[in-house]
Scaffold this motif. Sequence first.
Motif, short mmCIF file in Angstrom:
data_model
loop_
_atom_site.label_atom_id
_atom_site.label_comp_id
_atom_site.label_asym_id
_atom_site.label_seq_id
_atom_site.Cartn_x
_atom_site.Cartn_y
_atom_site.Cartn_z
N PHE A 99 0.84 -1.20 0.00
CA PHE A 99 0.00 0.00 0.00
C PHE A 99 0.87 1.25 0.00
O PHE A 99 0.66 2.17 -0.79
N ALA A 100 1.84 1.28 0.90
CA ALA A 100 2.70 2.47 1.02
C ALA A 100 3.49 2.72 -0.24
O ALA A 100 3.59 3.87 -0.71
N THR A 101 4.06 1.68 -0.81
CA THR A 101 4.87 1.86 -2.03
C THR A 101 4.00 2.28 -3.21
O THR A 101 4.42 3.11 -4.04
N LYS A 102 2.78 1.75 -3.28
CA LYS A 102 1.88 2.13 -4.38
C LYS A 102 1.56 3.61 -4.33
O LYS A 102 1.71 4.33 -5.34
N TYR A 103 1.12 4.09 -3.18
CA TYR A 103 0.70 5.49 -3.09
C TYR A 103 1.88 6.45 -3.03
O TYR A 103 1.76 7.61 -3.45
N THR A 104 3.01 5.97 -2.55
CA THR A 104 4.21 6.80 -2.60
C THR A 104 4.65 6.98 -4.06
O THR A 104 5.03 8.08 -4.47
N SER A 105 4.59 5.91 -4.83
CA SER A 105 4.95 6.00 -6.25
C SER A 105 4.02 6.95 -6.99
O SER A 105 4.47 7.75 -7.84
N LEU A 106 2.71 6.88 -6.69
CA LEU A 106 1.76 7.79 -7.32
C LEU A 106 2.07 9.24 -6.95
O LEU A 106 2.01 10.14 -7.80
N ALA A 107 2.41 9.45 -5.68
CA ALA A 107 2.74 10.80 -5.22
C ALA A 107 4.01 11.30 -5.90
O ALA A 107 4.10 12.47 -6.31
N LEU A 108 5.00 10.43 -6.05
CA LEU A 108 6.25 10.83 -6.69
C LEU A 108 6.05 11.14 -8.17
O LEU A 108 6.74 11.99 -8.74
#
Length: 427
Positions: A190-199
């Motif tokens: 979850f964290a990596t998915k939404y962090t990637s979207l944010a980046l």
Amino acid sequence: MSGLLGRPDMVFVYDADEIEKIFRQEEKMPFRPSMPSLNYYKHVLRKDFFEDCAGVIAVHGESWYTFRSKVQQVMLQPRTARMYTGAIDEASSAFLKRVSKIRDENKEVPANFLNEIHKWSLESIARVALDVRLGCLDDDAHVETQELIDAVIVFFKNVGVLELKLPFWRFFNTPTWNDYVNALDTIFSFATKYTSLALSRVKDLSNNEELSLLERILLQEKDTKLASVLALDLFLVGIDTTSSSVASVLYQLAQHPDKQQVLYEELSKNLPKIDESLQAHHLDHLRYLRACIKETLRMFPVVIGNGRCMTKDTVISGYRVPSGVQVVFQHYVISNTDKYFPKSGEFLPERWLCDHNAPRHAFASLPFGYGRRMCLGRRFAELEIAIVIARIIQSYKLEYHYENLDYYINPMYTPNGPLKLRFVERN
């Protein structure tokens, strides 16, 4: 306590003076009692991702110090946290709308109301850390947000079993271990998915007022891995802890209508109307609100103990405690002792006001820890709790009409039982 299989000797300390001495003399890289299970996950199972940047949880030594040094300026400055007042207020407004929808004909929320508070906490963290609106409190909220909340609960529940009972997981994959790893994988994904979207949609980093925490770290360090791991740690330990605190404060205010009325009067004088935006300066004069939160966390700290692993021989209360021994600070016991807080069993927010005469020991109540390993998200947690409590009491009178709830550790120290609070609209 000594001779426990797979664990170092432990010394339990119930003296605030001794705790202060230990904190005052802590070294550059203090060791907390380790979490071997999480350490194994980060440094063995997911070593390919974390490498030498594993965050601050279950990490020690140079790796911890380097990471903490790079992020703490952003995380621990009160003025930085205050920049997110609007975003947190928006999440709190969504929570109030959710409360209005889920109440029954008696204006009571469902027995699983704590899970709704978890949703608010997750929504707040996502807004602050990544500037992402997850929609956790919408009627059509994504299933994955509830899966994340469930995973965090499993993580905290199972880590206690893995760390405090016989460590069979070190020799074979027990069911508890498998559930634990699956929960961490869910949080990690979850964290990596939404962090990637944010980046992928990083804004103009020159607009300092509108940056997410992730963007602030990028602006300062130019390190996407560092920012991503920080976001992961925030999701890992920032949901259940904050929401359990909010649940306790709401329950205590419902149990003490006289204190709730004092708080309401303070809010009425200092806050804008419920449909108007909240600014950071509106919170500056809410002394009684802060006192209510401090008093709740004194009586019912979300984390009941803290500690240090001695890196050198240390004298505590006249005894030599050897290097390698874990010293555990029993914060719950200390903060509920009349020696430090007269009438400790009573909910008395007034004791935290500046004009109150009773002296307080600065190390007798430490809900966020202290020193170099103090809770990294403290400023944001305090802001989130204050805003959502303020907005709730501004809008509703809280009542509770059932037998008193006991508190238990599952996984945070929180009310045990259906949190069927009654939310009555204020005129």
